[in-house]
Each structure stands twice: as structure tokens, then as C-alpha cells.
Design a protein around this motif. Sequence first.
Motif, PDB file in Angstrom:
ATOM      1  N   SER A 100       0.845  -1.204   0.000  1.00  0.00           N
ATOM      2  CA  SER A 100       0.000   0.000   0.000  1.00  0.00           C
ATOM      3  C   SER A 100       0.878   1.251   0.000  1.00  0.00           C
ATOM      4  CB  SER A 100      -0.954  -0.001   1.200  1.00  0.00           C
ATOM      5  OG  SER A 100      -0.239   0.100   2.413  1.00  0.00           O
ATOM      6  N   GLN A 101       2.038   1.153   0.685  1.00  0.00           N
ATOM      7  CA  GLN A 101       2.956   2.303   0.704  1.00  0.00           C
ATOM      8  C   GLN A 101       3.621   2.493  -0.662  1.00  0.00           C
ATOM      9  OE1 GLN A 101       5.182   1.041   4.166  1.00  0.00           O
ATOM     10  NE2 GLN A 101       4.398   2.796   5.306  1.00  0.00           N
ATOM     11  N   LEU A 102       3.906   1.395  -1.340  1.00  0.00           N
ATOM     12  CA  LEU A 102       4.439   1.482  -2.705  1.00  0.00           C
ATOM     13  C   LEU A 102       3.396   2.148  -3.613  1.00  0.00           C
ATOM     14  CD1 LEU A 102       6.290   0.891  -5.095  1.00  0.00           C
ATOM     15  CD2 LEU A 102       5.603  -1.521  -4.988  1.00  0.00           C
ATOM     16  N   VAL A 136      -8.933  -4.539   3.714  1.00  0.00           N
ATOM     17  CA  VAL A 136      -7.743  -4.419   2.868  1.00  0.00           C
ATOM     18  C   VAL A 136      -7.878  -3.211   1.931  1.00  0.00           C
ATOM     19  CG1 VAL A 136      -6.461  -5.545   1.022  1.00  0.00           C
ATOM     20  CG2 VAL A 136      -7.174  -6.866   3.009  1.00  0.00           C
ATOM     21  N   GLY A 137      -9.050  -3.038   1.378  1.00  0.00           N
ATOM     22  CA  GLY A 137      -9.292  -1.891   0.490  1.00  0.00           C
ATOM     23  C   GLY A 137      -9.114  -0.570   1.219  1.00  0.00           C
ATOM     24  N   LEU A 138      -9.574  -0.514   2.470  1.00  0.00           N
ATOM     25  CA  LEU A 138      -9.451   0.725   3.250  1.00  0.00           C
ATOM     26  C   LEU A 138      -7.998   1.000   3.641  1.00  0.00           C
ATOM     27  CD1 LEU A 138     -12.713   0.266   5.279  1.00  0.00           C
ATOM     28  CD2 LEU A 138     -12.193   2.290   3.908  1.00  0.00           C
ATOM     29  N   LEU A 139      -7.218  -0.085   3.849  1.00  0.00           N
ATOM     30  CA  LEU A 139      -5.779   0.089   4.089  1.00  0.00           C
ATOM     31  C   LEU A 139      -5.142   0.776   2.886  1.00  0.00           C
ATOM     32  CD1 LEU A 139      -2.879  -0.477   5.172  1.00  0.00           C
ATOM     33  CD2 LEU A 139      -3.080  -2.775   4.233  1.00  0.00           C
ATOM     34  N   LEU A 140      -5.408   0.236   1.692  1.00  0.00           N
ATOM     35  CA  LEU A 140      -4.844   0.815   0.472  1.00  0.00           C
ATOM     36  C   LEU A 140      -5.330   2.251   0.285  1.00  0.00           C
ATOM     37  CD1 LEU A 140      -3.218   0.487  -2.133  1.00  0.00           C
ATOM     38  CD2 LEU A 140      -5.247  -0.519  -3.209  1.00  0.00           C
ATOM     39  N   LEU A 141      -6.626   2.463   0.494  1.00  0.00           N
ATOM     40  CA  LEU A 141      -7.205   3.804   0.339  1.00  0.00           C
ATOM     41  C   LEU A 141      -6.518   4.803   1.273  1.00  0.00           C
ATOM     42  CD1 LEU A 141      -9.506   5.598  -0.873  1.00  0.00           C
ATOM     43  CD2 LEU A 141     -10.871   4.970   1.122  1.00  0.00           C
ATOM     44  N   SER A 142      -6.337   4.406   2.539  1.00  0.00           N
ATOM     45  CA  SER A 142      -5.759   5.352   3.505  1.00  0.00           C
ATOM     46  C   SER A 142      -4.341   5.745   3.087  1.00  0.00           C
ATOM     47  CB  SER A 142      -5.758   4.765   4.921  1.00  0.00           C
ATOM     48  OG  SER A 142      -4.769   3.786   5.069  1.00  0.00           O
ATOM     49  N   LYS A 143      -3.564   4.771   2.607  1.00  0.00           N
ATOM     50  CA  LYS A 143      -2.170   5.073   2.254  1.00  0.00           C
ATOM     51  C   LYS A 143      -2.082   5.953   1.004  1.00  0.00           C
ATOM     52  CE  LYS A 143      -0.440   2.912   5.654  1.00  0.00           C
ATOM     53  NZ  LYS A 143      -0.039   3.764   6.787  1.00  0.00           N
ATOM     54  N   VAL A 144      -2.886   5.642  -0.040  1.00  0.00           N
ATOM     55  CA  VAL A 144      -2.755   6.431  -1.279  1.00  0.00           C
ATOM     56  C   VAL A 144      -3.325   7.838  -1.084  1.00  0.00           C
ATOM     57  CG1 VAL A 144      -2.675   4.431  -2.834  1.00  0.00           C
ATOM     58  CG2 VAL A 144      -4.883   5.479  -2.323  1.00  0.00           C
ATOM     59  N   VAL A 145      -4.378   7.960  -0.295  1.00  0.00           N
ATOM     60  CA  VAL A 145      -4.966   9.300  -0.074  1.00  0.00           C
ATOM     61  C   VAL A 145      -4.060  10.126   0.831  1.00  0.00           C
ATOM     62  CG1 VAL A 145      -6.914  10.568   0.913  1.00  0.00           C
ATOM     63  CG2 VAL A 145      -7.345   8.559  -0.496  1.00  0.00           C
ATOM     64  N   GLU A 146      -3.514   9.504   1.887  1.00  0.00           N
ATOM     65  CA  GLU A 146      -2.604  10.237   2.787  1.00  0.00           C
ATOM     66  C   GLU A 146      -1.403  10.781   2.026  1.00  0.00           C
ATOM     67  OE1 GLU A 146      -1.281   7.891   6.110  1.00  0.00           O
ATOM     68  OE2 GLU A 146      -3.298   7.611   6.861  1.00  0.00           O
TER      69      GLU A 146
END
Length: 1089
Positions: A100-102, A136-146
Motif C-alpha cells: 500500500s505504501q508502494l 484491505v481496500g481501506l488500508l490501500l485507500l488510507s495510504k494512497v490518499v494520505e
Amino acid sequence: MTEQLEQILSQLTQSDTAVIQQATAQLKQAFKDPAIIPALCAVMTGSQNPQIRQSAAVMLRMRVKKHWKKISPDHRESLKAVVLQAFTQESEHTVRHSLSQLSAVLVKHETPDRWPALLQLLNQSTNSNNPQDRQVGLLLLSKVVESNPEPFKPHYRQLLQLFGTVLEDLDNPTALYYCILTLTAITAYTGSEEMNLMRSLIPKLIVALKHLIKADQEKASEAMEVFDELMESEVSIIVPSITDIVHFCLEVCADTTLSDSVRVKALNCIASLIRLKSKTVLKQKLLLPILQTIFPVLSASPKPGEEDPEDEEDNDDDATDNENPKHCAAQIIDTMALHMPPEKLFQHLMPLARACLASENPYERKGGLMCLAVVAEGCADHIRTKLLSSMLQTVCQSLSDSNQVVRSAGLFALGQFSEHLQPDVSKYCSELMPLLLGYMSHLNQAKVGHVTKAFYALENFMENLGEEIAPYLPTLMETMLSALNNAETLKIKELAVSAISAIANAAKGLLVPYFPPVIESLKRFLTATTEEMRALQTQALDTLSVLARTIGNDVFSPLAAECVQLGLNLTQSIDDPDLRRCTYGLYSAVSTVSPDCLTPHLTAITNVMQLALKSTEGVMAHLEEDKAFVLLDDDDEDENDNEDDDKSIDITLDDEPEIDVSDVARFSVENAYIDEKEDACDALGEIAFNTGAAFQPFLESSFQQVFEMTDFPHDDVRRAAFGAIGQFCRAQHKVWKENPSEANHQALQKLLNVVLPCYVGAVRTDRERQVVMSVLEAMNDVVKTCQEEALKTPGRLQEICHAIRDVLKKKTACQDCESDDADDEEAEYDAMLLEFAGEGIPLLASAVPADTFAPYLNDLLPLILNKAKPSCTVADRSFSMGTLGEILQALVSVPGGRPLAARLANRLLPVLVAGVRDSDAEVRNNSVFGLGSLAQAAGPLVVTDFPMMLSLFSNMLVKETDLRVIDNLCAALCRMIGSNVDAIPLEQVVPALVNCLPLKEDMEENKTVYSCLAMLYTHSPALIVSQMKPIVAASSQVLGSKEVDPETQNTISMLLREFAQRHSTEFQCAVILLPAEQQAKLSVAVTAS
């Protein structure tokens, strides 16, 4: 390459150093191959070992971050596809986190709209019926939006609707956590169109946080930062839900089973709400519930066998962990005092405090004392006028409590009172000094922590005593000098050195007999080289600076050059921000005594201070990921695109990473470096002003560095920077006055055209009230010094007047402008802000012709008069009358002032007359000053009102008991006489006036009184000669007083010489009635040439 790469990454996880070094060398080689990206992708998706998959994801992220431009378009597209594929098939949380950070780094380069597959995946996963997929989707969402919130703006409404659903998924705490993090990230970027949706989420958010606290307190503590972000960005979103938020926070902070970090977050949230929306908190009747909940927190006993951090004997004050619930509870009361009307606060606060103070439990008694201590700053006027005696009695009694914890809190409270309740608290000197000295004499020197608290109380009390300290000086100095020579611990010596600076501030020249042994000790400390002496050296420098400012130029000047050299030697040999900061203070102090001593060293001195302002030393980045290992990449995208540079890659398992802002959750700065920046600004401003022309070569570079600090996040640094840029303007004005060249004039205008717009902007937009007060004060100083030069630029006068108007209307960012009710009670600090703004109005009036200022005055006058109503607070009425008086006084000396004052008379007379009859002495005092100034400014044009004014003053002289008001009555009568002597019945007025002399409190008005008597001696000599006895008697008490300026002393001496030469018999008769000491003063005055 894929297999080889996986093997290398596997070796990097071994414990054998030799294996790791070999793998590192191989990896460096592999990174020179352009195929590294596809190979890492293959490992990331294909390896069976989760640790290796995670390593590949982290390396890819670092590669993308550093070398995006070097990655071919094909590799970029395949990378985007592979990341999402890896993410959907990954089962390990740690690997998903790295993926997600990548993705977040990729979004920084490829906006979401250029990556539709990402949006599609986010949409599918976050709306999935499978809780795990949503998580899992919210993990990805939080990282890309942040990582890049703004490009997602078109999707905010959709996201907020999604959050509304997710926040109801109370059985999935991880989903709640990531959802709240994403909400936090977008809050600062939302606009008015999202406002209603945001508001509707708050009730759901509170419920979600309650569930998250039960599931995972660490995550809940982080998620609660959403409130900070909402308050910081758009507080109006949460206003409708303030009651619910406060009750939620109170529930959390009252629950002692929860972790300190969660409770602290809740308490801090309440403090922020009070700071930003105190009126709403009061209106919603939340004050009492907050107090009832936080008092038990404030007065809680520590766990058995433990102590509160501040009571631990080995506690270093600077290292105390302020993030504990008890400290935050005290901060809430402090914030209430600063932001709420004292009457409303004390009504609920004092019963709770009294109950604590009467308790058998020592920690409850401590809590009551802490409460009294922290309200002293914000409610100073209220305490000084209504509660000081009883509160002081309570605190003094606590010093004989059987429990040291309580005595320590009493000492802290006494120190706070001494700092904030001046000058009234100093009037208790005869009771408090013996009490404190007695307490000090019985201390156990081994309990250094408690001794420190006793010194704190003594220092703060002594510092403001002035000459009242004289009877205690021998005892004090004997104690301190003994400690300097004989104390067993360095800390006690440090405390004694600090106490000497407080004694010097009070005693000034009285300290001269003790100066040689003090200086001898300070020099001994300052030339030491060991690390353990550092704190003592720092304090010695501070004390040396105070001595430079207080002991007298003739005593200190011989040491000035040596002090400068000492400071330079210390900063060259020791790298310590506290020590450097204190040398800046020393240079500053020397510039007031002997500016020439600094001139040869200005290059070195300004260099070190400018470097301190530029420096990012002490700034710590808190990384938001816990990396299993870190990639150090030394290649900074050099312009030659040299991929073959041997230094391009360095892999390590343990080293700290190069920091990229996108990895940083927050920055923090060590206090010492903040203090150094603050003191560098203060010192540069003062040195520039005091050294004048010698500072010219350094003015521009110093200005640039200081000006950049006006945006610094820390309030104290901004405050100092705003003050310093004003000092630079005043310095340039002084240089221009001494050498009125065109170049100097242009340099002054250039500075003013940067500084004044900066001030106006800061008044409107800075959110910290005390910073805005400092800006207004600095702007006032610039206008006062530079006069019409400050207002030459077209539109400048209007800009400043409009900024003042905005403050008076409570329309600036630092004011809680929720209520339009002008009669609303307000916090004392809110009233102080208005006073700083009001002080600018007469300064502007005195800087330009009256006709130029008249339209702006008409605009501002209703706002000032509005605060004169009987229903307004005493502070408001006093402010209104005082400001009117100062404006009229300014009109006395400007072109066109008289007709403008006359035009204002009809509006102002009734207001000032009503003020003269006020129940409060300060309001009466300011009103009398205003009437006298109106008579002086308008003169013959208001002569028809003189009989009414004289009658009013005559009645007051009979009834008035306040000494300052009587002094101002005398001055007002003198102003009337001076403006139109023929309209005054002198035979009645002058004897009544002379009968009130000498002035008792308002010594500045001696100038007005004696100028008038000197004028009357010329106009009606027989009348003045008939009053010679009381005039001579009064003059004998004023002559030689430090509180009376030299010009007035000279006026008195000349009048007395006239009496002695022309009316010697009457003069001798008057003199012979006086005590011998006063006869001697008169003799000196009349024989001086």
C-alpha cells in the motif's frame, strides 16, 4: 535475475555479518541493471517467503521515490499493474502494508485519474460484502490518499458517503481505523460543498471511536487525531456536535482503566475546543461537567509506590513527561482561564478547588493548589481585584503543610502569583519575604528537587520588588554567595546564580557592593570546560546579561569587551544550543551598555545567529512505518543521470533511512533549538537598533533570515521574529535620522513596505492570540518611531486602520467571533488583544494631519464608544475611556487637531462625563484624563463647556479617595488652564490644585502640573507667590525623584530659582518649615547654574 535477487534478499535476513556484507555488495551490483524493476516485481509477487516479498516491495518503493524519471514508461505501466495484482493476491498484513505504501508513492507521480485500475480496485474492495476485502481496500485507500490527498478531491463526496457506511461497521475495528485515517487526511482539503456531509459523519465517528478504543487503544489514540485536524482546518464542522464530542472525551479521560495516551488525547481535544470555541462551550453549559470530570483527574493519587513526575526527587524539569492526564487536566483549567470570562469560570471552579484544599488527601490538596496556580495568568485582573488576599493566604498556609507534595504545589502557586499578579502581589512583601527566607533556611539541601521549587517561588517574588528588596539584600546575598562558594551540588550553585539575576532585576544599583564577588564567581564558572558544568555556565551567562542591564553602565562598561570575547570563545569551543542562546542574550545586553564593544565582532556574531535561524538541527522526523530494513540511497538524481556511479546504492538492515517527507508522520523540534531561534531573533533586533550605523552591512542578510521565521510553526519564534523585523525598521529610521541620505531613506521605505503589510496580514490570519498581540505591539512601536514615514505609501494608513477595526470587531482568525453581542463578558486576554489594537489608534492620529486621519477615526470611534456602556465590563469601559483620552491627547500636537477635537466634542463629552462618575477608579481616572485632553485639544472652541467641567472636577476633588484619580484631576485642571487661561477662575482653581500636591501615584503628570505652574508664574505672578509655601513643599519632594523626567526637574529648579531670587523672604519662610533633607535638596536646586 529473479532467482538470484531472491537469494540475495534471503541472505540479507541472515544474522551472519559476513553474509550480509557479501549480499549487500551483490545487491549494489544488481541495482545497476535496468532489469532490476521487473526482477523486484517478480520477487514481490512470486516469492514464497513473506519477509522477502516485503523487502522487494520496500526496495521498489525507494527506487520509485528516488528514480521515477529514470524508470521507462513500459516498466512504469507494468509496475502499476503488478502492484495491484500483488495487493489482491497477498495474504500477509505486513506485505500488504508495504504494497500500500508502494502504491502511495506511485500515486504521488501518477495521479489517480491516470491510474484507473487503482480507482476500480479501491471501489470494488471498499464496497465488498466481505469484511476482510473492505479492510484491505481501506488500508490501500488510507495510504494512497494520505500520500497525496488533493488529486482525490473529485472523489471526496463519494469517499464521504463510503465513510458513512464504513463507520457503521462496528465489528470491524481495523476498517474503522483506516477509514478514520483517510478522513483525517482529506479534512484539510475539503470545501464548502462537502461541509454538510462531513458534519453528518461526526455522530458516527464518535460511536466508531468508542468501539475502536475497546478493540485497540493504540490505534484509537492515533485515530482521535481526526478531531485535531477538524479543529485546525474547519472548526465549524464540529460545532453542532460539540456537546457530544465533549461528553465522549470526558467519558474517555475519566476511565482510569484506559491508557494514558488515549486519555491525554481526549483531554487535549477538550482543551482545543475551549481554546477555539469557548463561547459555545459556555452556551452549551459544558463548563461544569468538564470541571467535575477533570478535578478527580487533577487530584488523583499516583499508584502505590510511585510519585507524580514533577514530585520525583531526581526529576529534571526539562525532561518531565508532560503527556500525562494530570498535567493535561491542569492545562484545561489554564486554557479556561485564558479563554473564558473570569466571573463565569470562578463561579464553578472555586467550590471544587475549595473542596480539594480542605481534603484530608494530600493529592487533593495539591490539586486545589495547582488549580489556583494555573488560573493566575488568564484571570490576573479578576484575582488581583477580588481574590488576591484570600488566595495568597491559602497558598502561604500550604507552605507549612505536613506533606512535601503539597508544599511543592504551594511554592509553584506562589511563583505563578508572583509572575502574573503584579504589582499587587508585591505589596505583600513584608509578609512573604520573611516567610520565604524562613522556608529556605530550613530546607534539606540534599532534596534538590524541592529546593529547586523553593528557589522558583523566591526568584519570581523577588524579581519585581524594586527597592523594596533593600532590607533583605544582605541576607539574600550572603545566602547566594555562600552557595556559590560552598554548595555541594552544581544544581544548588546554578539555582543561586539564577537567584542573583532575579535580585539584580529588583535591586539594580543597590547590588553594586556585591558586584565584585559575584563577577569573580561567574568568571570561574564561565571558563570551566567540563560537560557537567554546562547548565551552570548557561545560567551564569543569563545572569551576566541581567547584570549588564541593571547594575549601571559605569560599573559594567569596563567588562563589556571582555564579555563579548567570552561569548565568542564559548560558541567557538562548545556546540550547545542553550549556551549559544545565552551568548546572544549577553551580546544584546552589552549593546545597551557599550554598543561600540560589539562593532569589531558583528560579522562573527551575526553569522552564528543567522546560522541558528537557518539550521534544521534538532528537527526530528517521526517515520510512520516500522521498516524491517531500510534502503539507503545516496544518489540524488544527479543531472548526468549517472546510473553507474558506485555510490548509487547502499543497503543496510539497521541504519537510519534518508528521510523523505512522504514517509514522515510528523516533525518535532527539540526545545533548545526553538529557544535558540527565538533568542537569535530577539538579539538581532535589539543589537541592530543599539549599534545603529555599524549594523548596516548586516541588516539585509539578518532581515532576510528573521523574516523567514515569521512563518515558523512555533508561536514564540514567530512572536520574536515579528518583533525583530520591527526593530530593524526602527534601526534604519535612526540611521536615516542621523544621516538623512537618499539611500538611507529608500532603505527605510523598502523595509517598511515589507514589514507593515506583513504585520497587517498576521493580525488577520495568525491563529495565536499572543502572537497577534506581539504583532500589534511591534506595529505600534514602528508607527511611534517612524511616524509619517511609516504611512507614506498610498493605502498604508487605510490597511492598518482596517486591521485595527477587524480586531475591535472580533473578526480575525485568533478571535472566537461567534457572538455578536457587544455586551458579552469576555476573557481577560481577549480584552488585552483589543487594548493592543486600541493603542495603535492614537499613535496613528499623532503621525498624520488630523484631516487625513478623520475619516478613519470616524470609522473606529463607534467601536470604541460601544465599549463605554455601563453594561460593559470594567476592562472594556476603562479601555474605551483611556483610548479616547489618548486620541484627544494626540490631536493636541498635529496640524488641524483643534478643529477635529472640537467637532468630536459633542459626541465625546457626554461619554467622558458619564465615565467620571463611574464606580471603578480606573475608569474615572481615564475619563478625567480624557476630559482634560479634550479641553487641551479643542481649547477655546469648547470654552462654553468649561464651567460644567470645572464644577464636575470641583465636586470630585472633595469626594475622590483614589490617589491616582486625584493626580489626574490636578493634571486635567492644568490642561484646561494651559489651553485657555482666561476662561478659568484662577483664584479659586489654583489654591485647590496646589493643595493636592505633590502627586502621589501618576508621576508622569508632574510634567503637566509644573509646566502649568511655571506658565502661571509668568501670567499671574502674585497668585503663584501667594501659594509659594505649598508649591515649595511639594517641589522639595519631587526634586531628585527617579520617577520624574529631567526636563520636569529642570522646570521645577528654574521656578524655584525665580522664587529665591525675586521673592527671597517668602521663599526662605517656605523653606524653613521643611525637614533638613528637603532643605538641602532645595539649596542644591537653586544654586545650580
